[in-house]
Write a protein that holds these residues in place. Sequence first.
Motif, PDB file in Angstrom:
ATOM      1  N   TRP A   1       0.844  -1.191   0.000  1.00 30.10           N
ATOM      2  CA  TRP A   1       0.000   0.000   0.000  1.00 30.10           C
ATOM      3  C   TRP A   1       0.880   1.242   0.000  1.00 30.10           C
ATOM      4  CZ3 TRP A   1      -4.590   1.808  -0.969  1.00 30.10           C
ATOM      5  CH2 TRP A   1      -5.035   3.007  -0.386  1.00 30.10           C
TER       6      TRP A   1
ATOM      7  N   LEU B   1      -1.029   7.144   2.500  1.00 30.41           N
ATOM      8  CA  LEU B   1      -1.948   7.044   3.630  1.00 30.41           C
ATOM      9  C   LEU B   1      -3.333   7.504   3.189  1.00 30.41           C
ATOM     10  CD1 LEU B   1      -2.078   6.284   6.633  1.00 30.41           C
ATOM     11  CD2 LEU B   1      -1.581   8.656   7.190  1.00 30.41           C
ATOM     12  N   GLY B   2      -4.087   6.600   2.573  1.00 29.99           N
ATOM     13  CA  GLY B   2      -5.476   6.890   2.296  1.00 29.99           C
ATOM     14  C   GLY B   2      -5.800   7.501   0.956  1.00 29.99           C
ATOM     15  N   PHE B   3      -4.805   7.771   0.100  1.00 31.23           N
ATOM     16  CA  PHE B   3      -5.148   8.408  -1.169  1.00 31.23           C
ATOM     17  C   PHE B   3      -4.427   7.814  -2.369  1.00 31.23           C
ATOM     18  CE2 PHE B   3      -1.322  10.564   0.093  1.00 31.23           C
ATOM     19  CZ  PHE B   3      -0.680  10.863  -1.087  1.00 31.23           C
ATOM     20  N   CYS B   4      -3.487   6.932  -2.153  1.00 29.18           N
ATOM     21  CA  CYS B   4      -2.748   6.358  -3.286  1.00 29.18           C
ATOM     22  C   CYS B   4      -3.344   5.023  -3.701  1.00 29.18           C
ATOM     23  CB  CYS B   4      -1.269   6.235  -2.934  1.00 29.18           C
ATOM     24  SG  CYS B   4      -0.462   7.841  -2.759  1.00 29.18           S
TER      25      CYS B   4
ATOM     26  N   LYS C   1      -6.155   0.801  -7.896  1.00 26.31           N
ATOM     27  CA  LYS C   1      -6.975   1.690  -7.073  1.00 26.31           C
ATOM     28  C   LYS C   1      -8.412   1.654  -7.575  1.00 26.31           C
ATOM     29  CE  LYS C   1      -7.110   6.495  -5.467  1.00 26.31           C
ATOM     30  NZ  LYS C   1      -6.488   7.829  -5.552  1.00 26.31           N
ATOM     31  N   PRO C   2      -9.396   1.552  -6.676  1.00 22.36           N
ATOM     32  CA  PRO C   2      -9.313   1.520  -5.210  1.00 22.36           C
ATOM     33  C   PRO C   2      -9.052   0.120  -4.649  1.00 22.36           C
ATOM     34  CG  PRO C   2     -11.598   1.544  -5.859  1.00 22.36           C
ATOM     35  CD  PRO C   2     -10.806   1.620  -7.131  1.00 22.36           C
TER      36      PRO C   2
END
Length: 225
Positions: free
Chosen positions: A6, A9-12, A57-58
């Motif tokens: 991953w 943190l929360g957007f890639c 993504k996602p």
Amino acid sequence: GKFGLWEGLGFCGFHTTDITYHASFGLINLFPDLQKKQMKMGAEFQRRDGRVHHLFKPGFERVDNGFDRVDMNMQFVLMVLRDYLFTGDREYLLSLWDNVKRAMDSIEILDSDGDGLADCETKRNTYDAWNFSGTPSYISFLWLAALKAAVIIAQRAYDKDRADRWSKILEKGKSSLEQKLWNGEYYNLWKNGSQTDESLMTDQLDGEWFLSMTGIEGNISDERV
């Protein structure tokens, strides 16, 4: 049953090729099956023209449209060889052999003047907002490293024609690197025709770093490094 590193943190996204390239040495040493699993997963989304995916993504069902990032292809090839050398898994290597050939062919056609280095469509890369032009040192070093890796892969796949062709391009590219980008002190950021950007990018040696981390001799001398 799917796995991907991953990024952010929360957007890639998952299994970002360039992030995995830098971050997977621990993974291939400690959990090699997971590294090989995410590499095969990414290979399934390689574009028909050979371009390698940027990130998932996602979830793991689709990738973004980051195929214009020219360094992804070289990083993919280098990881395939590294994974094989660290595990001895020839079945894994051969399962990605066709992907390697397509990835290499896709970059080879970016060499418009036949000097062994890409000089067109080299703008987009892993540095997101930092675009390059013409023949960039960072891309050139990665390409030369990928050529060295691809020769070894071709030898393991018993494809002498490919190994010989890539070896010749490698030697030509190394000579062009010195003539086109070395300024007597360091390698310029990029050269495009009569225009030269003389900025010094320390990460231009990224391809050399990966070869060294993989246990393979680099393409330039220690003095140059």
